[in-house]
Design a protein around this motif. Structure first.
Motif, mmCIF file in Angstrom:
data_model
loop_
_atom_site.group_PDB
_atom_site.id
_atom_site.type_symbol
_atom_site.label_atom_id
_atom_site.label_comp_id
_atom_site.label_asym_id
_atom_site.label_seq_id
_atom_site.Cartn_x
_atom_site.Cartn_y
_atom_site.Cartn_z
ATOM 1 N N LEU A 86 -65.013 -95.296 86.559
ATOM 2 C CA LEU A 86 -63.614 -95.576 86.247
ATOM 3 C C LEU A 86 -63.452 -95.905 84.761
ATOM 4 O O LEU A 86 -62.508 -95.461 84.103
ATOM 5 C CB LEU A 86 -63.104 -96.745 87.090
ATOM 6 N N GLY A 87 -64.388 -96.694 84.251
ATOM 7 C CA GLY A 87 -64.337 -97.071 82.846
ATOM 8 C C GLY A 87 -64.488 -95.882 81.919
ATOM 9 O O GLY A 87 -63.833 -95.799 80.869
ATOM 10 N N LEU A 88 -65.343 -94.934 82.283
ATOM 11 C CA LEU A 88 -65.534 -93.744 81.454
ATOM 12 C C LEU A 88 -64.270 -92.881 81.420
ATOM 13 O O LEU A 88 -63.918 -92.317 80.378
ATOM 14 C CB LEU A 88 -66.727 -92.934 81.971
ATOM 15 N N VAL A 89 -63.580 -92.782 82.563
ATOM 16 C CA VAL A 89 -62.314 -92.047 82.599
ATOM 17 C C VAL A 89 -61.288 -92.737 81.707
ATOM 18 O O VAL A 89 -60.588 -92.100 80.916
ATOM 19 C CB VAL A 89 -61.784 -91.931 84.045
ATOM 20 N N GLY A 90 -61.198 -94.079 81.834
ATOM 21 C CA GLY A 90 -60.263 -94.828 81.007
ATOM 22 C C GLY A 90 -60.562 -94.701 79.530
ATOM 23 O O GLY A 90 -59.648 -94.569 78.703
ATOM 24 N N LEU A 91 -61.846 -94.712 79.186
ATOM 25 C CA LEU A 91 -62.253 -94.563 77.790
ATOM 26 C C LEU A 91 -61.817 -93.216 77.242
ATOM 27 O O LEU A 91 -61.251 -93.122 76.140
ATOM 28 C CB LEU A 91 -63.773 -94.713 77.680
ATOM 29 N N TYR A 92 -62.060 -92.158 78.002
ATOM 30 C CA TYR A 92 -61.693 -90.810 77.557
ATOM 31 C C TYR A 92 -60.182 -90.714 77.314
ATOM 32 O O TYR A 92 -59.729 -90.207 76.276
ATOM 33 C CB TYR A 92 -62.119 -89.775 78.597
ATOM 34 N N LEU A 93 -59.385 -91.204 78.258
ATOM 35 C CA LEU A 93 -57.933 -91.102 78.133
ATOM 36 C C LEU A 93 -57.411 -91.910 76.959
ATOM 37 O O LEU A 93 -56.512 -91.475 76.233
ATOM 38 C CB LEU A 93 -57.262 -91.564 79.430
ATOM 39 N N ARG A 94 -57.972 -93.095 76.747
ATOM 40 C CA ARG A 94 -57.485 -93.932 75.657
ATOM 41 C C ARG A 94 -57.890 -93.387 74.291
ATOM 42 O O ARG A 94 -57.179 -93.586 73.307
ATOM 43 C CB ARG A 94 -57.965 -95.368 75.845
ATOM 44 N N LEU A 95 -59.005 -92.693 74.225
ATOM 45 C CA LEU A 95 -59.410 -92.075 72.968
ATOM 46 C C LEU A 95 -58.478 -90.938 72.561
ATOM 47 O O LEU A 95 -58.397 -90.574 71.387
ATOM 48 C CB LEU A 95 -60.853 -91.565 73.063
ATOM 49 N N GLN A 96 -57.758 -90.365 73.530
ATOM 50 C CA GLN A 96 -56.847 -89.250 73.242
ATOM 51 C C GLN A 96 -55.492 -89.717 72.719
ATOM 52 O O GLN A 96 -54.698 -88.905 72.237
ATOM 53 C CB GLN A 96 -56.610 -88.411 74.509
ATOM 54 N N LEU A 97 -55.210 -91.012 72.816
ATOM 55 C CA LEU A 97 -53.884 -91.517 72.450
ATOM 56 C C LEU A 97 -53.722 -91.691 70.948
ATOM 57 O O LEU A 97 -54.685 -91.912 70.222
ATOM 58 C CB LEU A 97 -53.635 -92.878 73.116
ATOM 59 N N THR A 98 -52.472 -91.636 70.509
ATOM 60 C CA THR A 98 -52.118 -92.110 69.170
ATOM 61 C C THR A 98 -51.485 -93.486 69.336
ATOM 62 O O THR A 98 -51.006 -93.834 70.412
ATOM 63 C CB THR A 98 -51.102 -91.170 68.496
ATOM 64 N N ASP A 99 -51.495 -94.251 68.261
ATOM 65 C CA ASP A 99 -50.881 -95.570 68.358
ATOM 66 C C ASP A 99 -49.361 -95.436 68.379
ATOM 67 O O ASP A 99 -48.803 -94.353 68.224
ATOM 68 C CB ASP A 99 -51.341 -96.468 67.215
ATOM 69 N N SER A 100 -48.691 -96.557 68.599
ATOM 70 C CA SER A 100 -47.235 -96.527 68.766
ATOM 71 C C SER A 100 -46.537 -96.157 67.459
ATOM 72 O O SER A 100 -47.056 -96.410 66.366
ATOM 73 C CB SER A 100 -46.734 -97.889 69.247
ATOM 74 N N PRO A 101 -45.334 -95.566 67.549
ATOM 75 C CA PRO A 101 -44.590 -95.233 66.326
ATOM 76 C C PRO A 101 -44.337 -96.455 65.455
ATOM 77 O O PRO A 101 -44.401 -96.356 64.221
ATOM 78 C CB PRO A 101 -43.275 -94.664 66.882
ATOM 79 N N GLU A 102 -44.039 -97.595 66.073
ATOM 80 C CA GLU A 102 -43.773 -98.802 65.282
ATOM 81 C C GLU A 102 -45.004 -99.232 64.496
ATOM 82 O O GLU A 102 -44.906 -99.607 63.324
ATOM 83 C CB GLU A 102 -43.304 -99.942 66.193
ATOM 84 N N PHE A 103 -46.180 -99.193 65.148
ATOM 85 C CA PHE A 103 -47.388 -99.617 64.442
ATOM 86 C C PHE A 103 -47.747 -98.631 63.333
ATOM 87 O O PHE A 103 -48.112 -99.036 62.226
ATOM 88 C CB PHE A 103 -48.562 -99.773 65.399
ATOM 89 N N ARG A 104 -47.608 -97.330 63.607
ATOM 90 C CA ARG A 104 -47.927 -96.325 62.590
ATOM 91 C C ARG A 104 -46.974 -96.428 61.388
ATOM 92 O O ARG A 104 -47.374 -96.225 60.248
ATOM 93 C CB ARG A 104 -47.884 -94.924 63.200
#
Length: 446
Positions: free
Chosen positions: A203-221
């Motif tokens: 489960l953790g490996l799936v979560g890691l893969y998905l989170r690595l694909q994200l960009t940060d929020s527009p406000e933070f960027r």
């Protein structure tokens, strides 16, 4: 008729949906990890604590659970501001590695029969690491999703985090039910209890893969682009956001006790003090928490329409009213009555939780949002959520009354109700048009 801007303000973009999935799976892992411990408490007690008194062994197991919560405030103090400094997405990658890895470690630990007192020591260490990582999950996940969501749908979108948390508990409960029925109590005590913990790794490996694909929020960027990222978000949070942080401590009492009573204490309460079979206890838990999970996003959407404050009032007042009747129904020893009782509690918690995450995020500007949420959230969860199973079990044991925990729940819900009525102002954009975090005074850089 809605104009084009109104339609755009309500449209959930593909990117926001992607964030919901990625944030959600990591959130699922955290709550699956934390919930699994409570659901398997009786089996852990038999393997890690030697005692002639089963209640004493169970209390020791719950005490270890509470020890894990001691590290949550430190985790929140570290990972919350880290999300404000390096970004929510990067922080969530670290968190999912820590929570899933420590939970997997619980599944491979030696038992008391193998290594003696070293076994509970190792369990405590794994539980503390899990708690430290979990301290950074909720605030960063809510902040990331909140900042990716349309302004007028933020209650609905962020409420999925709470709903997913309950789904994770349902999955853990259902898995335990299947394992108990297939393996039997003997095999479950011997080795079957390890299986849910071991599943944390894939489960953790799936979560890691998905989170690595994200960009940060527009406000933070945007803050990164113009050099406005807070360099000392913890100091800023305490200097500029201390009032809403203090108020959140009172509001979050119900979140802490409600969620953990439902997923950690009540399953063992049903099978222990109330004499239900293990199978019946898990069946009751699965049905009730499953309905609660489905109800939370509905209540989140409703909070976008009617406002956060009415939902928070209704949920906390509802818990005050239904807690004693719910515990009475459970004490009757009838599975239908027990399911009805847990549904009463669960639906009131869903009303409250549906509005909670968006309300928290709306209290703070993006510069300090994650850290300012994480600090009160984890302090309250640690002090009251992590100790719910222990305190409730102690109340039953010391008073001899199976209804005693209901008064504890009612008391904390009443305190939360008082804070909501007296100190929370409406923050839903449809009611106020501009959220507080958007029209607050600019925070000057230190």
């Amino acid at each position: 008729m809605h104009n084009k801007d109104d339609a755009e303000d309500q449209r959930i973009s593909p990117q926001a949906r992607k964030v919901l999935v990625a944030a959600g799976i990591g959130h699922f892992i955290e709550w699956y990890d934390v919930g699994t411990y409570g659901l398997l408490a009786t089996f852990l007690a038999a393997n890690f604590f030697v005692s002639d008194n089963p209640t004493a062994a169970l209390l020791a197991t719950f005490a270890v659970s509470a020890v894990g919560f001691v590290l949550r405030p430190l985790g929140g103090l570290f990972f919350g501001p880290l999300g404000d400094r390096i970004g929510r997405q990067r922080t969530l990658v670290i968190v999912v590695l820590l929570t899933s890895g420590s939970t997997f470690a619980m599944g491979v630990l030696p038992t008391y029969d193998s290594v003696g007192v070293l076994a509970p020591v190792l369990l405590v260490i794994a539980r503390m690491l899990q708690g430290f990582g979990a301290g950074g999950e909720t605030s960063n996940a809510v902040a990331l999703l909140f900042e990716h969501s349309p302004r007028t749908r933020r209650g609905y979108m962020t409420s999925w985090m709470d709903g997913i948390g309950f789904v994770a508990s349902v999955v853990g409960s259902a898995l335990a039910l299947v394992l108990i029925n297939v393996l039997g109590d003997g095999a479950m005590t011997d080795w079957g209890w390890r299986i849910p913990f071991l599943l944390a790794l894939p489960l953790g490996l799936v979560g890691l893969y998905l989170r690595l694909q994200l960009t940060d929020s527009p406000e933070f960027r945007e803050m990164e682009a113009v050099g406005e990222v807070a360099q000392s978000p913890t100091k800023e949070a305490f200097r500029t956001g201390y009032k809403p942080m203090l108020i959140l401590c009172g509001v979050l009492l119900l979140k802490a006790i409600g969620h953990w009573a439902l997923v950690s204490f009540l399953p063992s309460f049903l099978s222990g003090d109330l004499g239900f079979s293990t199978s019946d206890a898990f069946t009751t838990t699965t049905v009730a928490i499953g309905v609660t999970a489905l109800a939370v996003p509905v209540m989140g959407a409703l909070s976008d329409r009617v406002g956060r404050k009415p939902m928070l009032i209704a949920g906390s007042a509802g818990i005050v009213v239904v807690s004693w009747p719910a515990f009475y129904l459970m004490s009757l020893g009838n599975i239908a009555a027990a399911i009805a009782a847990m549904l009463l509690l669960g639906l009131m918690i869903a009303v409250f939780d549906g509005a909670l995450s968006a309300m928290m995020a709306e209290q703070f500007p993006a510069r300090i949002r994650s850290g300012a949420m994480a600090i009160p959230y984890n302090l309250v969860v640690s002090a009251f959520g992590g100790t719910v199973p222990y305190v409730a079990t102690w109340l039953v044991s010391s008073t001899g009354s199976k209804l005693a925990p209901s008064f504890y729940v009612m008391l904390l819900a009443a305190v939360t109700l008082g804070f909501v009525v007296a100190a929370i102002r409406e923050t839903a954009p449809r009611r106020t048009q501009v959220a507080p975090a958007q029209h607050a005074e600019p925070i000057r850089q230190p």
